[in-house]
Design a protein around this motif. Structure first.
Motif, PDB file in Angstrom:
ATOM      1  N   THR A  10       0.833  -1.210   0.000  1.00  0.00           N
ATOM      2  CA  THR A  10       0.000   0.000   0.000  1.00  0.00           C
ATOM      3  C   THR A  10       0.866   1.257   0.000  1.00  0.00           C
ATOM      4  OG1 THR A  10      -0.020   0.140   2.407  1.00  0.00           O
ATOM      5  CG2 THR A  10      -1.741  -1.223   1.377  1.00  0.00           C
ATOM      6  N   ASP A  11       0.206   2.398  -0.065  1.00  0.00           N
ATOM      7  CA  ASP A  11       0.915   3.677   0.037  1.00  0.00           C
ATOM      8  C   ASP A  11       1.693   3.761   1.351  1.00  0.00           C
ATOM      9  OD1 ASP A  11      -0.031   4.483  -2.409  1.00  0.00           O
ATOM     10  OD2 ASP A  11      -1.394   6.011  -1.624  1.00  0.00           O
ATOM     11  N   MET A  12       1.116   3.227   2.427  1.00  0.00           N
ATOM     12  CA  MET A  12       1.793   3.267   3.729  1.00  0.00           C
ATOM     13  C   MET A  12       3.074   2.436   3.696  1.00  0.00           C
ATOM     14  SD  MET A  12       1.862   4.745   6.578  1.00  0.00           S
ATOM     15  CE  MET A  12       0.285   5.516   6.577  1.00  0.00           C
ATOM     16  N   ASP A  13       3.045   1.282   3.026  1.00  0.00           N
ATOM     17  CA  ASP A  13       4.267   0.478   2.881  1.00  0.00           C
ATOM     18  C   ASP A  13       5.320   1.268   2.103  1.00  0.00           C
ATOM     19  OD1 ASP A  13       3.387  -2.036   4.109  1.00  0.00           O
ATOM     20  OD2 ASP A  13       2.020  -2.156   2.399  1.00  0.00           O
ATOM     21  N   TYR A  14       4.877   1.965   1.076  1.00  0.00           N
ATOM     22  CA  TYR A  14       5.794   2.773   0.263  1.00  0.00           C
ATOM     23  C   TYR A  14       6.422   3.878   1.111  1.00  0.00           C
ATOM     24  CZ  TYR A  14       7.618   4.991  -3.970  1.00  0.00           C
ATOM     25  OH  TYR A  14       8.448   5.495  -4.937  1.00  0.00           O
ATOM     26  N   ILE A  15       5.615   4.559   1.877  1.00  0.00           N
ATOM     27  CA  ILE A  15       6.100   5.640   2.724  1.00  0.00           C
ATOM     28  C   ILE A  15       7.087   5.104   3.765  1.00  0.00           C
ATOM     29  CG2 ILE A  15       5.393   7.299   4.510  1.00  0.00           C
ATOM     30  CD1 ILE A  15       2.785   7.637   2.779  1.00  0.00           C
ATOM     31  N   ASN A  16       6.834   3.911   4.285  1.00  0.00           N
ATOM     32  CA  ASN A  16       7.674   3.301   5.317  1.00  0.00           C
ATOM     33  C   ASN A  16       8.777   2.416   4.742  1.00  0.00           C
ATOM     34  OD1 ASN A  16       6.340   4.456   7.552  1.00  0.00           O
ATOM     35  ND2 ASN A  16       4.690   2.978   7.308  1.00  0.00           N
ATOM     36  N   ARG A  17       9.163   2.646   3.509  1.00  0.00           N
ATOM     37  CA  ARG A  17      10.222   1.870   2.861  1.00  0.00           C
ATOM     38  C   ARG A  17      11.556   2.090   3.583  1.00  0.00           C
ATOM     39  NH1 ARG A  17       9.004   6.404  -0.071  1.00  0.00           N
ATOM     40  NH2 ARG A  17      10.765   7.788  -0.477  1.00  0.00           N
ATOM     41  N   PRO A  18      12.532   1.227   3.331  1.00  0.00           N
ATOM     42  CA  PRO A  18      13.846   1.418   3.952  1.00  0.00           C
ATOM     43  C   PRO A  18      14.451   2.773   3.575  1.00  0.00           C
ATOM     44  CG  PRO A  18      13.702  -0.741   2.920  1.00  0.00           C
ATOM     45  CD  PRO A  18      12.478   0.016   2.520  1.00  0.00           C
ATOM     46  N   ALA A  19      15.085   3.401   4.530  1.00  0.00           N
ATOM     47  CA  ALA A  19      15.697   4.716   4.308  1.00  0.00           C
ATOM     48  C   ALA A  19      16.824   4.659   3.285  1.00  0.00           C
ATOM     49  CB  ALA A  19      16.224   5.262   5.635  1.00  0.00           C
ATOM     50  N   GLN A  20      17.377   3.469   3.061  1.00  0.00           N
ATOM     51  CA  GLN A  20      18.481   3.324   2.105  1.00  0.00           C
ATOM     52  C   GLN A  20      18.038   3.553   0.664  1.00  0.00           C
ATOM     53  OE1 GLN A  20      17.597   1.214   4.556  1.00  0.00           O
ATOM     54  NE2 GLN A  20      19.293  -0.064   5.226  1.00  0.00           N
ATOM     55  N   LEU A  21      16.746   3.391   0.371  1.00  0.00           N
ATOM     56  CA  LEU A  21      16.257   3.548  -1.003  1.00  0.00           C
ATOM     57  C   LEU A  21      16.247   5.012  -1.406  1.00  0.00           C
ATOM     58  CD1 LEU A  21      13.264   1.045  -1.085  1.00  0.00           C
ATOM     59  CD2 LEU A  21      15.560   0.715  -1.987  1.00  0.00           C
ATOM     60  N   LYS A  22      16.807   5.270  -2.561  1.00  0.00           N
ATOM     61  CA  LYS A  22      16.900   6.629  -3.097  1.00  0.00           C
ATOM     62  C   LYS A  22      16.306   6.675  -4.505  1.00  0.00           C
ATOM     63  CE  LYS A  22      19.364   7.939   0.456  1.00  0.00           C
ATOM     64  NZ  LYS A  22      18.620   8.108   1.637  1.00  0.00           N
ATOM     65  N   CYS A  23      16.286   7.837  -5.083  1.00  0.00           N
ATOM     66  CA  CYS A  23      15.802   8.035  -6.450  1.00  0.00           C
ATOM     67  C   CYS A  23      16.459   7.024  -7.390  1.00  0.00           C
ATOM     68  CB  CYS A  23      16.133   9.461  -6.877  1.00  0.00           C
ATOM     69  SG  CYS A  23      15.729   9.829  -8.581  1.00  0.00           S
ATOM     70  N   GLY A  24      15.660   6.349  -8.181  1.00  0.00           N
ATOM     71  CA  GLY A  24      16.166   5.382  -9.149  1.00  0.00           C
ATOM     72  C   GLY A  24      16.167   3.948  -8.661  1.00  0.00           C
ATOM     73  N   ASP A  25      15.879   3.720  -7.380  1.00  0.00           N
ATOM     74  CA  ASP A  25      15.847   2.363  -6.835  1.00  0.00           C
ATOM     75  C   ASP A  25      14.489   1.716  -7.100  1.00  0.00           C
ATOM     76  OD1 ASP A  25      18.470   2.644  -5.978  1.00  0.00           O
ATOM     77  OD2 ASP A  25      17.885   3.307  -3.967  1.00  0.00           O
ATOM     78  N   TYR A  26      14.319   0.482  -6.613  1.00  0.00           N
ATOM     79  CA  TYR A  26      13.102  -0.262  -6.949  1.00  0.00           C
ATOM     80  C   TYR A  26      12.658  -1.131  -5.779  1.00  0.00           C
ATOM     81  CZ  TYR A  26       9.751  -2.069 -10.325  1.00  0.00           C
ATOM     82  OH  TYR A  26       8.593  -2.356 -11.010  1.00  0.00           O
ATOM     83  N   ILE A  27      11.355  -1.272  -5.634  1.00  0.00           N
ATOM     84  CA  ILE A  27      10.743  -2.137  -4.619  1.00  0.00           C
ATOM     85  C   ILE A  27      10.038  -3.280  -5.351  1.00  0.00           C
ATOM     86  CG2 ILE A  27       9.031  -2.308  -2.777  1.00  0.00           C
ATOM     87  CD1 ILE A  27       9.416   0.819  -2.469  1.00  0.00           C
ATOM     88  N   VAL A  28      10.420  -4.506  -5.030  1.00  0.00           N
ATOM     89  CA  VAL A  28       9.780  -5.680  -5.631  1.00  0.00           C
ATOM     90  C   VAL A  28       8.808  -6.265  -4.626  1.00  0.00           C
ATOM     91  CG1 VAL A  28      10.138  -8.017  -6.518  1.00  0.00           C
ATOM     92  CG2 VAL A  28      11.747  -6.199  -7.123  1.00  0.00           C
ATOM     93  N   ILE A  29       7.553  -6.408  -5.037  1.00  0.00           N
ATOM     94  CA  ILE A  29       6.558  -7.102  -4.224  1.00  0.00           C
ATOM     95  C   ILE A  29       6.862  -8.578  -4.405  1.00  0.00           C
ATOM     96  CG2 ILE A  29       4.106  -7.522  -3.829  1.00  0.00           C
ATOM     97  CD1 ILE A  29       3.598  -4.766  -5.175  1.00  0.00           C
ATOM     98  N   ALA A  30       7.522  -9.167  -3.404  1.00  0.00           N
ATOM     99  CA  ALA A  30       8.120 -10.493  -3.548  1.00  0.00           C
ATOM    100  C   ALA A  30       7.110 -11.632  -3.539  1.00  0.00           C
ATOM    101  CB  ALA A  30       9.158 -10.706  -2.453  1.00  0.00           C
ATOM    102  N   LYS A  31       5.960 -11.447  -2.940  1.00  0.00           N
ATOM    103  CA  LYS A  31       4.976 -12.530  -2.877  1.00  0.00           C
ATOM    104  C   LYS A  31       4.207 -12.584  -4.194  1.00  0.00           C
ATOM    105  CE  LYS A  31       4.595 -12.499   2.034  1.00  0.00           C
ATOM    106  NZ  LYS A  31       3.865 -12.972   3.152  1.00  0.00           N
ATOM    107  N   PRO A  32       4.313 -13.706  -4.921  1.00  0.00           N
ATOM    108  CA  PRO A  32       3.639 -13.780  -6.218  1.00  0.00           C
ATOM    109  C   PRO A  32       2.125 -13.617  -6.116  1.00  0.00           C
ATOM    110  CG  PRO A  32       4.720 -15.863  -5.689  1.00  0.00           C
ATOM    111  CD  PRO A  32       5.043 -14.916  -4.595  1.00  0.00           C
ATOM    112  N   GLU A  33       1.554 -14.029  -4.998  1.00  0.00           N
ATOM    113  CA  GLU A  33       0.109 -13.894  -4.827  1.00  0.00           C
ATOM    114  C   GLU A  33      -0.266 -12.528  -4.285  1.00  0.00           C
ATOM    115  OE1 GLU A  33       1.655 -15.266  -0.859  1.00  0.00           O
ATOM    116  OE2 GLU A  33       2.156 -15.657  -2.931  1.00  0.00           O
ATOM    117  N   GLY A  34       0.742 -11.725  -3.944  1.00  0.00           N
ATOM    118  CA  GLY A  34       0.509 -10.401  -3.395  1.00  0.00           C
ATOM    119  C   GLY A  34       0.000  -9.442  -4.455  1.00  0.00           C
ATOM    120  N   GLY A  35      -0.309  -8.272  -4.024  1.00  0.00           N
ATOM    121  CA  GLY A  35      -0.825  -7.297  -4.980  1.00  0.00           C
ATOM    122  C   GLY A  35      -0.680  -5.893  -4.464  1.00  0.00           C
ATOM    123  N   GLY A  36      -1.352  -5.020  -5.152  1.00  0.00           N
ATOM    124  CA  GLY A  36      -1.326  -3.621  -4.766  1.00  0.00           C
ATOM    125  C   GLY A  36      -0.191  -2.886  -5.431  1.00  0.00           C
TER     126      GLY A  36
END
Length: 122
Positions: free
Chosen positions: A42-68
């Motif tokens: 969700t947006d909240m997960d995005y906001i609470n992402r690791p502080a190490q992530l910067k412009c140009g990085d990527y978040i992979v939703i690792a659970k194949p059955e996951g969504g959003g």
């Protein structure tokens, strides 16, 4: 992952809290990738992402059955992409990975038709 034509190397830089990987790309430098274990990202997960992530990085939703996924506004403002593994694999080919949009089912079918027609001509 190493078989992807844009990937040179992958380094595990995980912490006790996050699964993080530094992916070095042949054309566009490197990107830090976080494997999120959220079932419904969700947006909240995005906001609470690791502080190490910067412009140009990527978040992979690792659970194949996951969504959003986070809202387009959040993604564009932070310039950190988010998607499932297939989306990430496509995004690796773009300079600005957060702008990648997966092709629709119709686009994939049209590409498949063109590929088959070209193959028959050979």
């Amino acid at each position: 992952m190493l078989e992807h034509n844009s990937v040179i190397s992958i380094e595990d830089v995980s912490t006790d809290e996050y699964f993080l990987y530094l992916v070095r790309r042949s054309k566009y430098g490197h990107a830090l990738v976080w494997l999120s274990d959220a079932y419904l990202f969700t947006d909240m997960d995005y906001i609470n992402r690791p502080a190490q992530l910067k412009c140009g990085d990527y978040i992979v939703i690792a659970k194949p059955e996951g969504g959003g996924g986070a809202s387009t506004e959040l993604i564009q403002s932070a310039a950190i992409g988010v998607g499932k593994l297939a989306d990430f694999m496509g995004a690796l080919n773009k300079r600005d990975m957060w702008t990648y949009v997966a092709p629709s089912w119709e686009e994939r079918q049209e590409r498949k038709k063109r590929f088959e027609a070209k193959r028959r001509q050979s």
